[in-house]
Every structure is written in C-alpha cells, then in structure tokens.
Design a protein around this motif. Structure first.
Motif, PDB file in Angstrom:
ATOM      1  N   PHE A   2       0.836  -1.203   0.000  1.00 10.69           N
ATOM      2  CA  PHE A   2       0.000   0.000   0.000  1.00 10.69           C
ATOM      3  C   PHE A   2       0.874   1.257   0.000  1.00 10.69           C
ATOM      4  CE2 PHE A   2      -2.109   3.346   2.587  1.00 10.69           C
ATOM      5  CZ  PHE A   2      -3.157   3.649   1.729  1.00 10.69           C
ATOM      6  N   LEU A   3       1.857   1.315   0.889  1.00 17.04           N
ATOM      7  CA  LEU A   3       2.716   2.497   0.972  1.00 17.04           C
ATOM      8  C   LEU A   3       3.515   2.693  -0.321  1.00 17.04           C
ATOM      9  CD1 LEU A   3       4.059   2.127   4.640  1.00 17.04           C
ATOM     10  CD2 LEU A   3       2.178   3.570   3.831  1.00 17.04           C
ATOM     11  N   GLN A   4       3.978   1.593  -0.927  1.00 12.73           N
ATOM     12  CA  GLN A   4       4.766   1.706  -2.156  1.00 12.73           C
ATOM     13  C   GLN A   4       3.918   2.165  -3.334  1.00 12.73           C
ATOM     14  OE1 GLN A   4       7.958   1.629  -2.478  1.00 12.73           O
ATOM     15  NE2 GLN A   4       7.939   1.941  -4.696  1.00 12.73           N
ATOM     16  N   LYS A   5       2.691   1.656  -3.439  1.00 12.55           N
ATOM     17  CA  LYS A   5       1.826   2.079  -4.552  1.00 12.55           C
ATOM     18  C   LYS A   5       1.463   3.562  -4.430  1.00 12.55           C
ATOM     19  CE  LYS A   5      -0.134  -2.290  -6.152  1.00 12.55           C
ATOM     20  NZ  LYS A   5      -1.350  -3.054  -6.484  1.00 12.55           N
ATOM     21  N   VAL A   6       1.276   4.023  -3.207  1.00  7.38           N
ATOM     22  CA  VAL A   6       1.026   5.458  -3.012  1.00  7.38           C
ATOM     23  C   VAL A   6       2.232   6.260  -3.485  1.00  7.38           C
ATOM     24  CG1 VAL A   6       0.656   7.265  -1.288  1.00  7.38           C
ATOM     25  CG2 VAL A   6      -0.639   5.126  -1.144  1.00  7.38           C
ATOM     26  N   ASN A   7       3.440   5.795  -3.157  1.00  9.60           N
ATOM     27  CA  ASN A   7       4.652   6.490  -3.602  1.00  9.60           C
ATOM     28  C   ASN A   7       4.743   6.536  -5.122  1.00  9.60           C
ATOM     29  OD1 ASN A   7       5.816   7.336  -1.224  1.00  9.60           O
ATOM     30  ND2 ASN A   7       6.976   5.469  -0.907  1.00  9.60           N
ATOM     31  N   ILE A   8       4.395   5.436  -5.767  1.00  6.80           N
ATOM     32  CA  ILE A   8       4.444   5.388  -7.235  1.00  6.80           C
ATOM     33  C   ILE A   8       3.460   6.396  -7.839  1.00  6.80           C
ATOM     34  CG2 ILE A   8       3.762   3.935  -9.198  1.00  6.80           C
ATOM     35  CD1 ILE A   8       5.198   1.625  -7.892  1.00  6.80           C
ATOM     36  N   LEU A   9       2.270   6.474  -7.269  1.00  7.35           N
ATOM     37  CA  LEU A   9       1.289   7.446  -7.753  1.00  7.35           C
ATOM     38  C   LEU A   9       1.774   8.873  -7.510  1.00  7.35           C
ATOM     39  CD1 LEU A   9      -1.952   5.608  -6.613  1.00  7.35           C
ATOM     40  CD2 LEU A   9      -1.483   6.316  -8.970  1.00  7.35           C
ATOM     41  N   LYS A  10       2.371   9.103  -6.342  1.00  6.47           N
ATOM     42  CA  LYS A  10       2.865  10.446  -6.000  1.00  6.47           C
ATOM     43  C   LYS A  10       3.942  10.897  -6.985  1.00  6.47           C
ATOM     44  CE  LYS A  10       5.583  10.666  -2.384  1.00  6.47           C
ATOM     45  NZ  LYS A  10       6.939  11.072  -2.872  1.00  6.47           N
ATOM     46  N   ASP A  11       4.805   9.956  -7.392  1.00  8.00           N
ATOM     47  CA  ASP A  11       5.952  10.296  -8.245  1.00  8.00           C
ATOM     48  C   ASP A  11       5.680  10.085  -9.732  1.00  8.00           C
ATOM     49  OD1 ASP A  11       7.341  10.868  -5.922  1.00  8.00           O
ATOM     50  OD2 ASP A  11       8.274   8.889  -5.800  1.00  8.00           O
ATOM     51  N   GLN A  12       4.428   9.839 -10.098  1.00  7.75           N
ATOM     52  CA  GLN A  12       4.122   9.478 -11.486  1.00  7.75           C
ATOM     53  C   GLN A  12       4.627  10.513 -12.487  1.00  7.75           C
ATOM     54  OE1 GLN A  12      -0.035   8.783 -12.303  1.00  7.75           O
ATOM     55  NE2 GLN A  12       0.322   8.230 -14.450  1.00  7.75           N
ATOM     56  N   ARG A  13       4.351  11.783 -12.233  1.00 11.47           N
ATOM     57  CA  ARG A  13       4.766  12.821 -13.203  1.00 11.47           C
ATOM     58  C   ARG A  13       6.280  12.860 -13.370  1.00 11.47           C
ATOM     59  NH1 ARG A  13       0.914  17.651 -10.942  1.00 11.47           N
ATOM     60  NH2 ARG A  13      -1.083  16.788 -11.595  1.00 11.47           N
ATOM     61  N   GLU A  14       6.999  12.839 -12.248  1.00 14.90           N
ATOM     62  CA  GLU A  14       8.467  12.881 -12.316  1.00 14.90           C
ATOM     63  C   GLU A  14       9.025  11.657 -13.035  1.00 14.90           C
ATOM     64  OE1 GLU A  14       6.622  13.568  -9.741  1.00 14.90           O
ATOM     65  OE2 GLU A  14       7.355  15.349  -8.679  1.00 14.90           O
ATOM     66  N   ASP A  15       8.469  10.483 -12.734  1.00 14.86           N
ATOM     67  CA  ASP A  15       8.936   9.257 -13.388  1.00 14.86           C
ATOM     68  C   ASP A  15       8.712   9.324 -14.900  1.00 14.86           C
ATOM     69  OD1 ASP A  15       9.922   7.893 -11.161  1.00 14.86           O
ATOM     70  OD2 ASP A  15       7.962   7.054 -10.655  1.00 14.86           O
ATOM     71  N   GLU A  16       7.504   9.746 -15.282  1.00 12.40           N
ATOM     72  CA  GLU A  16       7.186   9.765 -16.715  1.00 12.40           C
ATOM     73  C   GLU A  16       7.971  10.840 -17.449  1.00 12.40           C
ATOM     74  OE1 GLU A  16       2.911   9.706 -17.076  1.00 12.40           O
ATOM     75  OE2 GLU A  16       2.786   7.702 -16.169  1.00 12.40           O
ATOM     76  N   ALA A  17       8.339  11.913 -16.752  1.00 10.69           N
ATOM     77  CA  ALA A  17       9.184  12.947 -17.365  1.00 10.69           C
ATOM     78  C   ALA A  17      10.557  12.373 -17.715  1.00 10.69           C
ATOM     79  CB  ALA A  17       9.328  14.141 -16.427  1.00 10.69           C
TER      80      ALA A  17
END
Length: 278
Positions: free
Chosen positions: A182-197
């Motif tokens: 749960f905590l990791q998936k929230v982190n992935i969602l939080k960082d989605q824009r930066e990751d995709e950039a």
C-alpha cells in the motif's frame, strides 16, 4: 537515533515517524531503511550500461554475505555515475559504516534484515535487466514490482518487531505484505509525473492502480488493528505511515504545495486514534 540526520536527508516522512519507536528496534529499523536506500540508489542511478548496474547489485549482495573491506566499498562507491544527488552520494559514503553496524547485530536480527535486503536486490536486479527506461506492463506487473521493493519490507518490520519484543504472535504476514505494498503504490502514484518525465512508466493504468489500493488499504488497516496496544510506539509508527499515505492520496491531483501545518495537526491527533481500542 544515531541515524536520524541521514534519514532526514533521504526521507522526510520516515524520519518523522521513526522517533515513535523505542531502541533497539528504532535503530534496527533505521539501519535497515538506510541499507535499502543504498539499494534504491543502485536501482535509480543513471548508469550508462546495464552490466555495470548488475555488477553493483551483485557487489551489494556479496557485502551482505561477508563484511567487505574499505577498498571493496570504495570500488562500489566509485562505480556510481557522477550525476547522482548529493544526498545519495553522502549515503553511499556511509556504506562501510552502515554495513559494519549491520554485521555487528545479533544473529536473528542480522539474518532477518539481510534476507529482506537480499530479496529486494534480486527483485530489483531482475527488473533492471529489462529495457531502459523501465516500463511496467499492467496492474499485475506493478503489484509484482511493489512486492519486491516494499511487500517484503512489511514482513521484515514484523519479524524485527517480534524479535525486539520477544513476542510469539504477530499480525498475519499477508497483512504485513499489504501494509508495505500500500505504501509503495502510493509512492508510485505520487511520483508518477516525475517518473514519466524521465521516461519511466510505472503506472500503466492509473484507474486499475487506484482500485487496487483499496484492497491493500484494507489489509494495512487490519495490520494496524492486529498490533497489540501494549506496544503503543509501533502502533503509532504504523498509523502515522498510513495517515501520511492517506493525505498523499487526497492531494494526488492538486498542485504540489506544502501542507505541513495540516499534516502536523493530523499527526498530532493520530496517536489517540491509533491507541483507541474501543
């Protein structure tokens, strides 16, 4: 905690939560987290070729099997690309001292910690053998990835808690798994824009990922509720982690602004909620 200054440099939220714990559990958890952050740096650093990165994973796993010399750790540090962050560079500079602390732990703690870090290294190395930048295929692939980088963290937390408090019973491991994922998936969602950039696609289907959060959130809450109120520190630590994740979810589609005052107020109220067994 002796590791607090380094924690504050690599994770504000973890550094905020960990003072709730009592030693030696607090220091064990902080040390495990910093070792995993070194591993994160191996995964995230912009290596120009995959063989070098894979050798770094193998070196790291060897360091867990036997305490390395300072020269071996220096070679490990020198193999990172020059453009990692200052915080990452400082953490890598502490690697020998962190490993010396970890190898000096009592055997049950050391085995638990190293087993989790080693499994994480194997999982990350497997994903990093894929084409660069990393692109996850579907919701199942996301969950598998999160299991390697966080599901086992929930298990490790629980096992270290059992050892530190000499308890016989703990929450079910499947609940510990949900807590970490749960905590990791929230982190992935939080960082989605930066990751995709940067070309990384860790959210192939946002709706499916958000939907899957509900199952993990239920498991994470059940994990919290299964913890004995006789150990309020760990219960509050877990509650704070979940509250911070919940506030992150609520702010996902809002502009990135500081909600420090609101977060502080929420966390101040969390212990009373977490310790209410009614």
């Amino acid at each position: 905690s002796r590791y607090q200054h380094r924690l504050a440099e690599v994770s504000r939220s973890f550094a905020l939560c960990i003072p709730q714990l009592a030693p030696p559990f607090r220091d064990q958890l902080a040390l495990a987290y910093l070792l995993m952050r070194v591993l994160d740096t191996v995964e995230d650093a912009p290596f120009t070729d995959k063989p070098t990165q894979q050798r770094q994973f193998e070196r790291w796993r060897a360091f867990l099997r036997a305490m390395p010399s300072e020269a071996e750790v220096a070679a490990f540090a020198a193999a990172f690309p020059p453009n990692i962050t200052d915080g990452e560079r400082a953490l890598i500079g502490d690697t020998h001292a962190l490993l010396a602390d970890a190898h000096g732990l009592e055997a049950p703690v050391r085995r638990t910690m190293f087993a989790a870090v080693d499994r994480m290294a194997k999982g990350m190395a497997a994903y990093m053998r894929r084409p660069t930048p990393l692109r996850l295929a579907d919701a199942e692939d996301v969950t598998r990835y999160c299991c390697f980088v966080a599901g086992l963290v929930g298990e490790m937390l629980t096992q270290l808690w059992l050892i530190a408090h000499r308890r016989q019973r703990a929450p079910e491991m499947k609940l510990a798994y949900h807590f970490g994922v749960f905590l990791q998936k929230v982190n992935i969602l939080k960082d989605q824009r930066e990751d995709e950039a940067q070309g990384r696609l860790l959210v192939p289907d946002r709706c499916a990922l958000l939907a899957s959060l509900r199952v993990h959130a239920d498991g994470a809450l059940a994990y919290l509720q299964a913890l004995s109120p006789e150990d309020p520190g760990y219960r509050v630590f877990c509650a704070w982690s979940l509250m911070l994740a919940a506030t992150t979810i609520a702010a996902l589609d809002q502009p990135r602004v500081s909600h420090r005052a609101e977060t502080a107020e929420l966390l101040a109220r969390t212990p009373a909620i977490a310790l209410d067994t009614a």
